[in-house]
Design a protein around this motif. Structure first.
Motif, PDB file in Angstrom:
ATOM      1  N   LEU A  54       0.828  -1.205   0.000  1.00  0.00           N
ATOM      2  CA  LEU A  54       0.000   0.000   0.000  1.00  0.00           C
ATOM      3  C   LEU A  54       0.865   1.259   0.000  1.00  0.00           C
ATOM      4  CD1 LEU A  54      -2.786  -1.050   2.540  1.00  0.00           C
ATOM      5  CD2 LEU A  54      -2.923  -0.993   0.041  1.00  0.00           C
ATOM      6  N   ALA A  55       1.984   1.212   0.717  1.00  0.00           N
ATOM      7  CA  ALA A  55       2.878   2.372   0.753  1.00  0.00           C
ATOM      8  C   ALA A  55       3.481   2.647  -0.618  1.00  0.00           C
ATOM      9  CB  ALA A  55       3.977   2.150   1.788  1.00  0.00           C
ATOM     10  N   THR A  56       3.950   1.597  -1.284  1.00  0.00           N
ATOM     11  CA  THR A  56       4.516   1.793  -2.619  1.00  0.00           C
ATOM     12  C   THR A  56       3.450   2.245  -3.612  1.00  0.00           C
ATOM     13  OG1 THR A  56       4.218  -0.583  -3.032  1.00  0.00           O
ATOM     14  CG2 THR A  56       6.387   0.147  -2.287  1.00  0.00           C
ATOM     15  N   ALA A  57       2.228   1.740  -3.453  1.00  0.00           N
ATOM     16  CA  ALA A  57       1.141   2.196  -4.319  1.00  0.00           C
ATOM     17  C   ALA A  57       0.846   3.672  -4.086  1.00  0.00           C
ATOM     18  CB  ALA A  57      -0.115   1.361  -4.074  1.00  0.00           C
ATOM     19  N   GLY A  58       0.858   4.088  -2.817  1.00  0.00           N
ATOM     20  CA  GLY A  58       0.626   5.493  -2.513  1.00  0.00           C
ATOM     21  C   GLY A  58       1.706   6.396  -3.082  1.00  0.00           C
ATOM     22  N   ILE A  59       2.959   5.953  -2.972  1.00  0.00           N
ATOM     23  CA  ILE A  59       4.060   6.734  -3.542  1.00  0.00           C
ATOM     24  C   ILE A  59       3.918   6.827  -5.058  1.00  0.00           C
ATOM     25  CG2 ILE A  59       6.557   6.778  -3.903  1.00  0.00           C
ATOM     26  CD1 ILE A  59       6.853   5.463  -1.152  1.00  0.00           C
TER      27      ILE A  59
END
Length: 258
Positions: free
Chosen positions: A174-179
């Motif tokens: 989810l963090a990489t998707a948000g970035i």
């Protein structure tokens, strides 16, 4: 790999057909040199060294006979990739012009079947390769994220450990998707920044430093290592500054992230 190669081939054919067709090259033509954003090219080029850490493991996994041939094969492969990148970039820029976006599929004719197939192919390739790229990094981060992730597999809390790891990995996805979503409209700057901060040390700084400390003996070899070390640090610092300085706070008129 088949999806990526197929997409690259289709885009290259489209670009060549556009340049050699009745419409000719894009008008106005893209400038040969852009003094405002040329540093992004340096960072993006260095980003190509993201996989350089795999060279030594691949070499060590080969037989002695293949190891002797590896430098030649490796050099020819890198040379072929560079030539393809140059031909691909020149063809696409000539076909589309200065309005070219970092994600070239945005500039392809909308709603055509082959364009949809190319975009779908890249989506499939991304979904299949993303877990492979993320897994090694997640394994390293799990060792330091929290002590609860280090419970022994024989512990009574092994089931809890598994679910904590699953939660941690989900959070990383989810963090990489948000970035990705946040940096989508400034993809060129983002890739250049990653290249400067992460890939320049991998491609230039660390190899030169290790070779200087472990292998170099004569003055000439040490001088070459130091020169490469200074070059890598300079590229990293300079490109990082330019990537941040040219990062636009306002979204572009044509966003690549709907």
């Amino acid at each position: 790999d088949a999806c990526i190669l197929g997409g690259l081939g289709a885009i290259l054919v489209y670009a060549i057909a556009t340049v050699t067709g009745t419409q000719g090259p894009a008008q106005p033509a893209a400038p040969a040199f852009d003094s405002h954003t040329y540093a992004l090219f340096l960072g993006t080029s260095v980003f190509a060294f993201e996989g350089v850490a795999l060279v030594v493991p691949i070499h060590e996994s080969l037989s002695r006979k293949d190891q002797a041939r590896f430098p030649k094969v490796f050099s020819l492969t890198i040379g072929a990739i560079v030539v393809f990148f140059l031909c691909f970039a020149e063809s696409v820029v000539a076909a589309i012009g200065p309005s070219l976006h970092p994600v070239v599929t945005v500039d392809l004719p909308a709603r055509e079947a082959w364009v949809v197939a190319v975009q779908a192919g890249y989506c499939v390739a991304l979904m299949l390769t993303f877990p492979l790229m993320l897994f090694p990094a997640v394994q390293i981060m799990e060792r330091y994220a929290t002590p609860s992730l280090l419970l022994s597999k024989r512990s009574p809390l092994a089931s809890e450990r598994k679910w904590r790891k699953n939660a941690f990995r989900t959070a990383m996805v989810l963090a990489t998707a948000g970035i990705s979503i946040a940096a989508a409209d400034e993809l060129g700057n983002f890739v250049s920044l990653v290249g400067a901060l992460c890939c320049s040390p991998l491609g230039f700084v660390f190899p030169a430093l290790f070779h200087l400390k472990l292998v170099a003996r004569d003055a000439r070899t040490k001088a070459l290592d130091i020169a490469l070390l200074v070059f890598g640090i300079s590229i990293s610092v300079f490109t990082t500054i330019i990537s941040i300085a040219t990062w636009s706070p306002d979204p572009p008129a044509h966003s690549i992230c709907p």
